[in-house]
Structures are given as structure tokens and as C-alpha cells.
Design an enzyme around this catalytic site. Structure first.
Site, PDB file in Angstrom:
ATOM      1  N   THR A  42     -10.915  -2.409   1.761  1.00  0.00           N
ATOM      2  CA  THR A  42     -11.176  -2.622   0.345  1.00  0.00           C
ATOM      3  C   THR A  42     -12.110  -3.813   0.157  1.00  0.00           C
ATOM      4  OG1 THR A  42      -8.994  -1.758  -0.119  1.00  0.00           O
ATOM      5  CG2 THR A  42      -9.952  -3.155  -1.808  1.00  0.00           C
ATOM      6  N   GLY A  78      -1.708  -0.254   1.326  1.00  0.00           N
ATOM      7  CA  GLY A  78      -1.488  -0.196  -0.109  1.00  0.00           C
ATOM      8  C   GLY A  78      -0.091   0.170  -0.553  1.00  0.00           C
ATOM      9  N   GLY A 137      -3.731   4.406  -3.620  1.00  0.00           N
ATOM     10  CA  GLY A 137      -3.227   3.173  -3.029  1.00  0.00           C
ATOM     11  C   GLY A 137      -3.070   2.073  -4.068  1.00  0.00           C
ATOM     12  N   ASP A 138      -3.044   0.822  -3.599  1.00  0.00           N
ATOM     13  CA  ASP A 138      -2.799  -0.279  -4.531  1.00  0.00           C
ATOM     14  C   ASP A 138      -4.030  -0.708  -5.304  1.00  0.00           C
ATOM     15  OD1 ASP A 138      -3.886  -1.215  -2.067  1.00  0.00           O
ATOM     16  OD2 ASP A 138      -3.298  -3.257  -2.582  1.00  0.00           O
ATOM     17  N   THR A 140      -5.904  -6.548  -0.394  1.00  0.00           N
ATOM     18  CA  THR A 140      -6.402  -5.522   0.525  1.00  0.00           C
ATOM     19  C   THR A 140      -5.375  -5.368   1.643  1.00  0.00           C
ATOM     20  OG1 THR A 140      -8.097  -4.992   2.165  1.00  0.00           O
ATOM     21  CG2 THR A 140      -7.765  -7.320   1.708  1.00  0.00           C
ATOM     22  N   GLY A 141      -5.019  -4.132   1.940  1.00  0.00           N
ATOM     23  CA  GLY A 141      -4.039  -3.955   2.998  1.00  0.00           C
ATOM     24  C   GLY A 141      -3.411  -2.584   2.913  1.00  0.00           C
ATOM     25  N   ARG A 199      -3.698  10.940  -2.486  1.00  0.00           N
ATOM     26  CA  ARG A 199      -3.018   9.644  -2.367  1.00  0.00           C
ATOM     27  C   ARG A 199      -3.747   8.552  -3.156  1.00  0.00           C
ATOM     28  NH1 ARG A 199      -4.774   4.402   0.048  1.00  0.00           N
ATOM     29  NH2 ARG A 199      -2.895   3.364   0.749  1.00  0.00           N
TER      30      ARG A 199
END
Lengths: 347, 347
Positions: free
Chosen positions: B213, B267, B243-244, B264-265, B241
Site C-alpha cells: 500500500t 489488512g 482490505g483495510d 499498511t500491512g 476481498r
């Protein structure tokens, strides 16, 4: 047989106990040593909060007694009692809280009275797009679906995402495909269409506010909280709009250390306020009781511009159901099976 | 001309001042009177946190010096400096923080080096689905898009949702239609495809972790924070899907009372941890500094199972960039235009 939950938590783990201890300590600290924070009007009332094993809502909005016929009101009350009893059946046999909230929500999804499942409101292009989410408090796992049009019971799709996928949130056709792969009942999009909601679209294309999400929070005999929310979203919504209902932290949150929450209201403001999680944060970080925390979050969300309400239950079963709208369909059932239902502000 | 932000906040309103006062007081209280909370290792270091006007990240993951050629590393460093300088150009002319983070993120979206815009990773069916979100700290307004395939710069679409729609979040074709109506540049889905990411899909269909990200947080001369995040999501993602990154509270959050955050990671864990908002909650409710709060959230998210990192900036410009992965592309630029870039853990 389910005994009174307040004194019956054999399987609460050590972490929860430590959290509870810290929370209790912080609560005392907050009351005695933090005069710089705003007044905490909920404290006294919280002592008298009802204790339950399952709490539900059927949406908040401009719900006034003078606008509802006695027959319609009766229909809502009966359907909510049916939902509570469906979830209670699970809990009294030591079933899991997530199972209980799904059973309760399924009853409301399958009823055209509520804006979830059949009876969902219409988008601006005359479709029904459904959202749902679920979160359980023991491991803080969660699942969510957004913008689905063919899954009969969206809350079940959210549950499948939680337990049978590596993801938390799925949207659109991908989510529908996943739900289908999990064996969930798929229906033609026309299944969700009801004349009442179609007329409502035409009316709302002028004015009206109604946030007809449904939701439930339960506490099972093992001491685990679970929260879930299911909705048809906002009448007349456009552009693939996603509200707070499928957003973990906004519409739904559960953590055994604190509480379970399901919100209903003007979703945009609940997203920006991170409303559901904020109840938990106020409890965990400031030692608020669930009643104080929930009321403060509803007040803050209203100040930001967002009307609505939420049902909350702490890890001892204390229930709080604040709302800033005219009314909110809401109710709870105690460990003894006693049902309380309310609709209007004055109840 | 931008003066040193630390001493230059003419337009911070009274509410912010009160919040800051309460926060400072709670901070002292937290240090002196709350021994029951966990150790606060960040305190001393926070005094030495760098102060900046803009901080960016280009993703976290298994980024090790031995796996990157000197040429590739140099390319990343140069592109990140370009992004910082693009945002800085806005800020030094007293431009708005949201404008600055969009300029910075656009540079990274337009570069195939990062998993955002062109160069986005591939879904399991070989498509590129993009997510982005933005939130500004003065009014806590926010915008977000998820699962879009045709908008060249997704962060601009998120901004349009924030300022030109009544909604916070839009998904799929509806979001694309809205972006198009707002006059944003629409591209053929093939625009996002790059050979490097295609090979990565094939590799990742075996193993590998990379959370590519991009994001930015800025503080402008008016004292307003803005945070934004843009991503191609997770390589090999399925079923629509989300994500965060497009979730306000999980991947992005900003509040002038506390801080701006872009995460970032992995999510799913950042959603379940409500990571971005949790930094703000720890600052507001427990009086943590931004460095303590960010580190605690990254630690807690990692304990839950989620690797990754975040960039954070408080309302005085203090920057903290913790991560639990091997590395994170990150950097900031001071009010004087001094650039700092780092990639590896040991930097």
C-alpha cells in the site's frame, strides 16, 4: 439450562480477567481522579442497567406512535419477540453467541417489516443491495459482506467469511460467489423486492429518514460476546454506496474484554466516528461503563451530524440501547427468558 | 513561505486547544498515576521524534537489503523523494494538507514500483482492483472507494467521494461511475497491468508476504491534518476481498485533536484491530504521545496475527513510523524541505 449470566462465567480466560480488573481499576480512577474529563451522567443509571443474554434492534428513525397503526406496531413487537426467542433457544442450550445472533437476525431478515433481507430498501436504480457483518469477542475474528444481491440471509454470508475465508470483508459478485461456494441459499434478486419498500423509495426520493438496519448482540454461557448487523442500506442510495453496517468498528464490534455493539443510523457519520469500536475504546481506555460509553458515542456521532442508535452489551450482560432518533425498534431477553420490547423514545 | 510548523498554528480553533490541553494533562496523569497500565517505552524517545509537514509510506513487507539491487533501491528512494517534494510544493505555498497528500500519493500511484495505481498487484483471476481512502482532521470528513478497476488515481476518487457526495464509501462500478461523473481520468483496466506484478502473482500463489500500500499524512499551515491511503490490495486476493486501506478507522484516520494515520500491512488484522483509529483513541483517552500510541497499536495488531506498519503524525507535526515487518518504505519532509527516506529495519 442457562443460569443467570451475571454470576456464571466459568470459561472466561485469564486475559479477560486481567482486562476486567484493569478496567475496574481504571473505572475507579476515572471517577475519582479525572475531573478534567466531561461529566459522567451515566454512572448512577448504569447501576440499574438491565442484564440480558441477547439484545436486538430493528432500526432507528422517525418512528412515532401517531404514524404507526396498532396492527403494524403489534406486528413489529411480535416479530421482535420471535427473533429474541429464536436466539434464546440457542443460548439456553449452551449454544454459541454467534449462533444466537444469527438465528435472531435471520427472523428479522426473513420478515418484510425490516430493512434487511426480504424487505430491503431500494437503491436509486431500483435494486436491493445488502450488507452485513459479524464479530465475535473471544478472538476478535470478524466477517463482512457488502453490496450483495442474491444471498437470502446476508448475516450468514458474513459468518462464512469469518470462519471459512482468510478475509474479513468481501464485496459484490465475489462475495456472492464465495457465499454460493459455502452452500448458502441463493435467491433471485427479485426475492428481496416488496411493494412497501418500493413505495418508500418513491416517498424517500422526496424526504424521510429511516435507518432500518437490524442487529443483535449476545453473551453465551461460555462468556463470549458476539455482535452482528444486517441491512439493505439507505433508501435511494447511489454509486455502490457502502454504509456502516458492513464496516467492522463502525456498525459492528465485539471484544470479550469490553462489549458487543451493533449500530443503526446515518451510516456515513457512524463510519467517520468509528462508533462501534469507540464504545469499546471508552470502556477499555477510560474505564467507562457500557451505558456511559454508548451514550457518549451516540451524543458525539449526533454532534458530528449523524442521527441513529445502537444496542450494546458488556461482558457481564448489562444492556444499553441509546439513540438520538425519534425511535428505535429494540428489545432484549434475560437469562430467565423474560422479554422486553420497546419502540418509541418515551418507552 | 512555510515557517517551522511547531510554532506556527494560527488557525487552530478553541476546541482543538481544549483537546490539546486535556490531552497534555492526561499525558501527565498517565505517566504519574497509572502504574497499572503497561510500560510506556516510547515516552523518552518521543521527545526526540522528528517534526515534519508530510510523511509517506510505500508499503511494508519482507523487504531486505540482500533481496534488492542497488539500482532498485535507488529507484525507490528517488521516487519517494519526488513524492515528498510534490506534496511539499503544496504545503510551502500554504496549500491544504489533503491537496498535499494527494500530490504525494499520485506520484506513487503513477509509478509501477508501488502497489497502487499502475503496478497494482493481481487478483486471483488476474485483474487489478484498487482501493483508496482519505480523511481530513478539521471536520473529520472522509471518502473511500473499493474494488475499482478503471480510475487512474484512486486517491482522487476517494477525495471526490468526500467532497462531492453525501456518502463516505463507494464500491465497484457505482464508484467508477461516480468518479467518471466527477471528471476524473478513466483508463482501460489494462493500464494497471505490469509484468513485474504479474510475475509476483505467480510467485505469491506459492508464498511471500508484501503489503505494498502507499499512504501519506500531512499537516498544513492552517494546522489541519489529512491522511490518505491507496492500494492494489493483496496479491492473489479472491472473492471481491476488501482490505483495510479503504476502511476509515482501519487503514486511514485523521482528527485535528490527535493525529493522522495511514496503515499498511495484513489488512484483515488491521480491520479487526481498528488500527488507525486506535492510535487516536489512545492519544485522546489515555494521553499517549503519537509515538507511544502508534507503537502500541502495531504491537497489538501483531499479537493478533497481523504484520505491517503505519505512518503517523500528531497535530504538532511529530512523526512516528513503527512497523513489525522486515522493512517499510517510508520518509518525511520537514518544514525546511529536508528529506529523510528509509527502507530497512535498521535505518
Amino acid at each position: 439450562m442457562l443460569r443467570k449470566t451475571k454470576f456464571n462465567f466459568p470459561i472466561i480466560d485469564m486475559k479477560t480477567t486481567i482486562y476486567a480488573t484493569i478496567t475496574s481499576f481504571l473505572f475507579l480512577l476515572g471517577c475519582q481522579q479525572a475531573p478534567e474529563t466531561k461529566e459522567q451522567p451515566g454512572t448512577l443509571e448504569d447501576i440499574n442497567l438491565p442484564t440480558a443474554v441477547l439484545v436486538i434492534h430493528g432500526g432507528a428513525g422517525t418512528i412515532k406512535k401517531e404514524n404507526i397503526t396498532p396492527e403494524t406496531e403489534q406486528a413489529y413487537r411480535e416479530k421482535m419477540e420471535e427473533a429474541l426467542r429464536a436466539g434464546y433457544e440457542v443460548l439456553k442450550d449452551s449454544g454459541e453467541s454467534c449462533e444466537a445472533i444469527m438465528k435472531a437476525i435471520n427472523v428479522m431478515e426473513d420478515s418484510p417489516l425490516f430493512n434487511a433481507g426480504v424487505g430491503a430498501v431500494y437503491t436509486s436504480t431500483g435494486e436491493n443491495e445488502l450488507d452485513a457483518s459479524i464479530m465475535r469477542g473471544n478472538d476478535r475474528n470478524a466477517g463482512s459482506v457488502a453490496g450483495i444481491k442474491t444471498v437470502k440471509n446476508p448475516i450468514l454470508a458474513a459468518y462464512e467469511v469469518m470462519v471459512h475465508s482468510p478475509h474479513v470483508m468481501m464485496a459484490g459478485q465475489g462475495a456472492e460467489q464465495f457465499a454460493s461456494e459455502q452452500g448458502l441459499e441463493i435467491v433471485d434478486p427479485s426475492y428481496f423486492k416488496t411493494d412497501r419498500r418500493k413505495e418508500q423509495l418513491e416517498r424517500v426520493q422526496r424526504v424521510e429518514k429511516e435507518y432500518g438496519t437490524v442487529g443483535a448482540v449476545a453473551l453465551d454461557a461460555a462468556g463470549n460476546l458476539c455482535a452482528g448487523t444486517s441491512t439493505g442500506g439507505m433508501t435511494n442510495k447511489k454509486w455502490g454506496r457502502i454504509g456502516d453496517a458492513p464496516i467492522i468498528g463502525a456498525g459492528t464490534y465485539a471484544n470479550n474484554a469490553t462489549c458487543g455493539v451493533s449500530a443503526t443510523g446515518h451510516g456515513e457519520y457512524f463510519i467517520r466516528s468509528v462508533s462501534a469500536y469507540d464504545v469499546s475504546a471508552l470502556m477499555q481506555y477510560k474505564g467507562y461503563s457500557v451505558g456511559q460509553a454508548a451514550q457518549e458515542v451516540i451524543d458525539k456521532t449526533y454532534e458530528l451530524g449523524g442521527e441513529g442508535g445502537m444496542i450494546t452489551m458488556d461482558n457481564q450482560g448489562h444492556v444499553s440501547m441509546p439513540f438520538s432518533s425519534q425511535g428505535m425498534y429494540r428489545g432484549y431477553i434475560t437469562a430467565e427468558g423474560e422479554v422486553t420490547i420497546a419502540i418509541y423514545k418515551e418507552e
